[in-house]
Design a protein around this motif. Structure first.
Motif, PDB file in Angstrom:
ATOM      1  N   GLN A  38      13.229 -10.961  -5.915  1.00  0.00           N
ATOM      2  CA  GLN A  38      12.743 -10.604  -4.706  1.00  0.00           C
ATOM      3  C   GLN A  38      11.226 -10.602  -4.659  1.00  0.00           C
ATOM      4  O   GLN A  38      10.786 -11.425  -3.748  1.00  0.00           O
ATOM      5  CB  GLN A  38      12.945  -9.045  -4.399  1.00  0.00           C
ATOM      6  N   ALA A  39      10.355 -10.388  -5.561  1.00  0.00           N
ATOM      7  CA  ALA A  39       9.266 -10.661  -5.725  1.00  0.00           C
ATOM      8  C   ALA A  39       8.796 -12.046  -5.454  1.00  0.00           C
ATOM      9  O   ALA A  39       7.831 -12.274  -4.820  1.00  0.00           O
ATOM     10  CB  ALA A  39       8.503 -10.033  -7.067  1.00  0.00           C
ATOM     11  N   ALA A  40       9.524 -13.072  -6.056  1.00  0.00           N
ATOM     12  CA  ALA A  40       9.163 -14.486  -5.995  1.00  0.00           C
ATOM     13  C   ALA A  40       9.479 -14.841  -4.595  1.00  0.00           C
ATOM     14  O   ALA A  40       8.712 -15.867  -4.293  1.00  0.00           O
ATOM     15  CB  ALA A  40      10.364 -15.124  -7.065  1.00  0.00           C
ATOM     16  N   GLU A  41      10.376 -14.329  -3.887  1.00  0.00           N
ATOM     17  CA  GLU A  41      10.700 -14.613  -2.477  1.00  0.00           C
ATOM     18  C   GLU A  41       9.584 -14.148  -1.652  1.00  0.00           C
ATOM     19  O   GLU A  41       8.926 -14.880  -0.934  1.00  0.00           O
ATOM     20  CB  GLU A  41      12.014 -14.194  -1.963  1.00  0.00           C
ATOM     21  N   GLY A  65       0.866  -9.958  -6.764  1.00  0.00           N
ATOM     22  CA  GLY A  65       0.413 -10.899  -5.848  1.00  0.00           C
ATOM     23  C   GLY A  65       1.311 -10.823  -4.569  1.00  0.00           C
ATOM     24  O   GLY A  65       1.335 -11.604  -3.677  1.00  0.00           O
ATOM     25  N   VAL A  66       1.942  -9.534  -4.236  1.00  0.00           N
ATOM     26  CA  VAL A  66       2.780  -9.280  -3.213  1.00  0.00           C
ATOM     27  C   VAL A  66       2.052  -8.530  -2.251  1.00  0.00           C
ATOM     28  O   VAL A  66       1.559  -7.542  -2.556  1.00  0.00           O
ATOM     29  CB  VAL A  66       4.188  -8.736  -3.632  1.00  0.00           C
ATOM     30  N   ASP A  67       1.669  -9.179  -0.707  1.00  0.00           N
ATOM     31  CA  ASP A  67       0.964  -8.207   0.112  1.00  0.00           C
ATOM     32  C   ASP A  67       1.838  -8.837   1.353  1.00  0.00           C
ATOM     33  O   ASP A  67       2.401  -9.847   1.207  1.00  0.00           O
ATOM     34  CB  ASP A  67      -0.464  -8.279   0.101  1.00  0.00           C
ATOM     35  N   PHE A  68       1.568  -8.130   2.527  1.00  0.00           N
ATOM     36  CA  PHE A  68       2.246  -8.508   3.522  1.00  0.00           C
ATOM     37  C   PHE A  68       0.989  -9.067   4.785  1.00  0.00           C
ATOM     38  O   PHE A  68       1.036  -8.618   5.877  1.00  0.00           O
ATOM     39  CB  PHE A  68       2.941  -7.260   4.038  1.00  0.00           C
ATOM     40  N   ASP A  69      -0.260  -9.440   4.242  1.00  0.00           N
ATOM     41  CA  ASP A  69      -1.065  -9.767   5.244  1.00  0.00           C
ATOM     42  C   ASP A  69      -0.812 -10.593   6.284  1.00  0.00           C
ATOM     43  O   ASP A  69      -1.508 -10.460   7.202  1.00  0.00           O
ATOM     44  CB  ASP A  69      -2.349 -10.292   4.218  1.00  0.00           C
ATOM     45  N   ASP A  70       0.046 -11.711   5.872  1.00  0.00           N
ATOM     46  CA  ASP A  70       0.430 -12.472   7.033  1.00  0.00           C
ATOM     47  C   ASP A  70       1.706 -12.490   7.584  1.00  0.00           C
ATOM     48  O   ASP A  70       2.341 -13.284   8.286  1.00  0.00           O
ATOM     49  CB  ASP A  70       0.238 -13.995   6.194  1.00  0.00           C
ATOM     50  N   LEU A  71       2.155 -11.221   7.413  1.00  0.00           N
ATOM     51  CA  LEU A  71       3.448 -10.899   7.911  1.00  0.00           C
ATOM     52  C   LEU A  71       3.604 -10.664   9.395  1.00  0.00           C
ATOM     53  O   LEU A  71       2.779 -10.218  10.063  1.00  0.00           O
ATOM     54  CB  LEU A  71       3.903  -9.530   7.190  1.00  0.00           C
TER      55      LEU A  71
END
Length: 80
Positions: A38-41, A65-71
């Protein structure tokens, strides 16, 4: 365990704890693999993410490295 005719089952006072430990170790290993997949996705910066609050928070706090900035869309599913 297969018993032959006339063979008696020997008592095993620590069999269940060993079996439970083995299953829990397998579950943990499987969960770790799922989290990593899931993290890789999420690293691919998807436009839409669907997840439970607990899993989303887990990735935001523990997956490097997981964030939702461009979500663009976040769908929170409370089916826990």
């Amino acid at each position: 365990m297969v018993l032959e005719e006339g063979e008696e089952r020997k008592p095993c006072s620590n069999c269940l704890p060993k079996q439970v430990h083995t299953v829990l170790v397998q579950i943990k290993a499987t969960a770790d693999k799922i989290i990593n997949v899931q993290a890789a996705e999420l690293w691919t910066r998807p436009d839409v993410v669907i997840g439970t609050p607990g899993r989303l928070l887990d990735h935001l706090t523990n997956s490097a490295g997981v964030d939702f900035d461009d979500l663009e869309f976040l769908i929170i599913d409370e089916a826990e």
